[in-house]
Write a protein that holds these residues in place. Sequence first.
Motif, PDB file in Angstrom:
ATOM      1  N   LEU A  82      40.460  35.493  34.454  1.00 43.70           N
ATOM      2  CA  LEU A  82      39.414  36.107  34.154  1.00 43.70           C
ATOM      3  C   LEU A  82      39.545  37.985  33.713  1.00 43.70           C
ATOM      4  N   GLY A  83      40.415  38.292  34.540  1.00 41.66           N
ATOM      5  CA  GLY A  83      40.827  39.827  34.250  1.00 41.66           C
ATOM      6  C   GLY A  83      39.920  40.726  35.244  1.00 41.66           C
ATOM      7  N   TRP A  84      40.093  41.881  35.169  1.00 44.35           N
ATOM      8  CA  TRP A  84      39.642  43.038  35.806  1.00 44.35           C
ATOM      9  C   TRP A  84      38.240  42.810  35.976  1.00 44.35           C
ATOM     10  N   SER A  85      37.263  42.701  35.021  1.00 45.01           N
ATOM     11  CA  SER A  85      35.916  42.938  35.079  1.00 45.01           C
ATOM     12  C   SER A  85      35.388  41.886  35.834  1.00 45.01           C
ATOM     13  N   ALA A  86      35.812  40.588  35.928  1.00 44.72           N
ATOM     14  CA  ALA A  86      35.505  39.603  37.004  1.00 44.72           C
ATOM     15  C   ALA A  86      35.959  40.261  38.300  1.00 44.72           C
ATOM     16  N   TRP A  87      37.141  40.747  38.676  1.00 48.84           N
ATOM     17  CA  TRP A  87      37.131  41.127  40.001  1.00 48.84           C
ATOM     18  C   TRP A  87      36.334  42.107  40.652  1.00 48.84           C
ATOM     19  N   ILE A  88      36.047  43.273  39.563  1.00 48.09           N
ATOM     20  CA  ILE A  88      35.064  44.170  39.783  1.00 48.09           C
ATOM     21  C   ILE A  88      33.731  43.739  40.283  1.00 48.09           C
ATOM     22  N   GLY A  89      33.178  42.747  39.238  1.00 52.01           N
ATOM     23  CA  GLY A  89      31.860  41.949  39.540  1.00 52.01           C
ATOM     24  C   GLY A  89      31.969  41.472  40.824  1.00 52.01           C
ATOM     25  N   MET A  90      33.012  40.727  41.259  1.00 58.84           N
ATOM     26  CA  MET A  90      32.975  40.103  42.449  1.00 58.84           C
ATOM     27  C   MET A  90      32.932  41.044  43.755  1.00 58.84           C
ATOM     28  N   MET A  91      33.491  42.132  43.633  1.00 62.78           N
ATOM     29  CA  MET A  91      33.634  42.938  44.657  1.00 62.78           C
ATOM     30  C   MET A  91      32.416  43.840  44.761  1.00 62.78           C
ATOM     31  N   ILE A  92      31.665  44.119  43.594  1.00 61.73           N
ATOM     32  CA  ILE A  92      30.295  44.495  43.733  1.00 61.73           C
ATOM     33  C   ILE A  92      29.231  43.580  44.343  1.00 61.73           C
TER      34      ILE A  92
END
Length: 124
Positions: free
Chosen positions: A93-103
């Motif tokens: 999924l990439g970095w956007s999915a990682w940042i979204g999950m961290m939020i």
Amino acid sequence: MVDLSQYLPILIFLIIALGLSALFVFLPMGVARLTGAHNPDAEKLSEYECGFPAFEDPRSQFDVRFYLVAILFIIFDLEAAFLFPWAVTVFDLGWSAWIGMMIFLGILTVGFVYEWKSGALDWE
């Protein structure tokens, strides 16, 4: 004319499944009766899930903390339900999915800290 002999394995499977289901339900009850393990007393028959007697005056007050803990369990169970599929596909999924999950996890952590500090998790 329809050849019903093709359905014979399904019928045999259903009979075996019904027999095993009945065996798993009624055999433990029969063994408990025979061995003396079936010994109901007031403690065994008391309410253990809802926290208050089920058949009392409907206008009586009851403790809400049980329901708060149950709601908190459901919330964090849903968190785990969202976290597992994400963890499987995070590299695709990439970095956007990682940042979204961290939020998402940050918001849940802030809520958990708030509940902890407000005393919603204390059981007296």
